[in-house]
Design a protein around this motif. Structure first.
Motif, PDB file in Angstrom:
ATOM      1  N   UNK A  32     -51.472  12.480   3.854  1.00 14.14           N
ATOM      2  CA  UNK A  32     -52.047  11.371   4.622  1.00 14.14           C
ATOM      3  C   UNK A  32     -51.702  11.637   6.089  1.00 14.14           C
ATOM      4  N   UNK A  33     -52.685  11.464   6.978  1.00 16.04           N
ATOM      5  CA  UNK A  33     -52.499  11.806   8.385  1.00 16.04           C
ATOM      6  C   UNK A  33     -52.412  10.551   9.232  1.00 16.04           C
ATOM      7  N   UNK A  34     -51.455  10.536  10.160  1.00 15.45           N
ATOM      8  CA  UNK A  34     -51.276   9.408  11.068  1.00 15.45           C
ATOM      9  C   UNK A  34     -51.180   9.978  12.485  1.00 15.45           C
ATOM     10  N   UNK A  35     -52.115   9.606  13.342  1.00 20.60           N
ATOM     11  CA  UNK A  35     -52.148  10.117  14.715  1.00 20.60           C
ATOM     12  C   UNK A  35     -51.016   9.531  15.549  1.00 20.60           C
ATOM     13  N   UNK A  36     -50.451  10.367  16.430  1.00 22.79           N
ATOM     14  CA  UNK A  36     -49.434   9.881  17.359  1.00 22.79           C
ATOM     15  C   UNK A  36     -49.985   8.746  18.213  1.00 22.79           C
ATOM     16  N   UNK A  37     -51.288   8.727  18.451  1.00 19.63           N
ATOM     17  CA  UNK A  37     -51.893   7.714  19.316  1.00 19.63           C
ATOM     18  C   UNK A  37     -51.754   6.307  18.739  1.00 19.63           C
ATOM     19  N   UNK A  38     -51.371   6.179  17.476  1.00 20.20           N
ATOM     20  CA  UNK A  38     -51.155   4.862  16.872  1.00 20.20           C
ATOM     21  C   UNK A  38     -49.837   4.229  17.309  1.00 20.20           C
ATOM     22  N   UNK A  39     -49.029   4.978  18.036  1.00 19.70           N
ATOM     23  CA  UNK A  39     -47.719   4.492  18.470  1.00 19.70           C
ATOM     24  C   UNK A  39     -47.691   4.451  19.995  1.00 19.70           C
ATOM     25  N   UNK A  40     -47.615   3.261  20.558  1.00 19.16           N
ATOM     26  CA  UNK A  40     -47.747   3.051  22.000  1.00 19.16           C
ATOM     27  C   UNK A  40     -46.771   3.887  22.834  1.00 19.16           C
ATOM     28  N   UNK A  41     -45.559   4.080  22.384  1.00 17.11           N
ATOM     29  CA  UNK A  41     -44.553   4.779  23.189  1.00 17.11           C
ATOM     30  C   UNK A  41     -44.431   6.262  22.869  1.00 17.11           C
ATOM     31  N   UNK A  42     -45.294   6.763  22.016  1.00 15.23           N
ATOM     32  CA  UNK A  42     -45.225   8.169  21.629  1.00 15.23           C
ATOM     33  C   UNK A  42     -46.332   8.944  22.331  1.00 15.23           C
ATOM     34  N   UNK A  43     -45.971   9.872  23.229  1.00 14.90           N
ATOM     35  CA  UNK A  43     -47.002  10.627  23.949  1.00 14.90           C
ATOM     36  C   UNK A  43     -47.740  11.602  23.031  1.00 14.90           C
ATOM     37  N   UNK A  44     -48.982  11.859  23.377  1.00 14.78           N
ATOM     38  CA  UNK A  44     -49.824  12.776  22.604  1.00 14.78           C
ATOM     39  C   UNK A  44     -49.827  14.137  23.297  1.00 14.78           C
ATOM     40  N   UNK A  45     -49.540  15.220  22.566  1.00 15.09           N
ATOM     41  CA  UNK A  45     -49.495  16.549  23.177  1.00 15.09           C
ATOM     42  C   UNK A  45     -50.866  17.024  23.655  1.00 15.09           C
ATOM     43  N   UNK A  46     -50.831  17.864  24.700  1.00 11.41           N
ATOM     44  CA  UNK A  46     -52.078  18.430  25.225  1.00 11.41           C
ATOM     45  C   UNK A  46     -52.140  19.944  25.031  1.00 11.41           C
ATOM     46  N   UNK A  47     -51.091  20.536  24.489  1.00  9.59           N
ATOM     47  CA  UNK A  47     -51.029  21.975  24.279  1.00  9.59           C
ATOM     48  C   UNK A  47     -51.885  22.353  23.060  1.00  9.59           C
TER      49      UNK A  47
END
Length: 84
Positions: A32-47
């Protein structure tokens, strides 16, 4: 007001593994996949290659949370953001 449920907490995992580059293949296809974007204080990687998601999967009978991707200081994030 809707109550948000944290799928990571509900998974009941005692272990979490941060996967390095190229190790995403260790996660089963039925995770099951959960995107980091679902967590307000968790930055999303750009690499490239850093998916920015958690995979909830089992190793044998053991529920495990795999972090696929992370942010780095060289992306412009602070030390606090990197360790979130």
């Amino acid at each position: 007001m809707a109550i948000q449920v944290n799928p990571l907490r509900n998974w009941g995992a005692e272990y979490a593994i941060i996967l390095g580059s190229g190790l995403s293949g260790v996660v089963a296809d039925d995770a099951e996949w959960v995107s980091y974007s679902q967590f307000a204080k968790l930055p999303v990687p750009s690499v490239p290659g850093h998916a920015g998601q958690f995979a909830l999967a089992r190793m044998g009978n053991l529920p495990v949370i795999f972090a696929q991707g992370r942010v780095h200081l060289y992306e412009g994030f602070s030390a606090t953001e990197v360790t979130a």
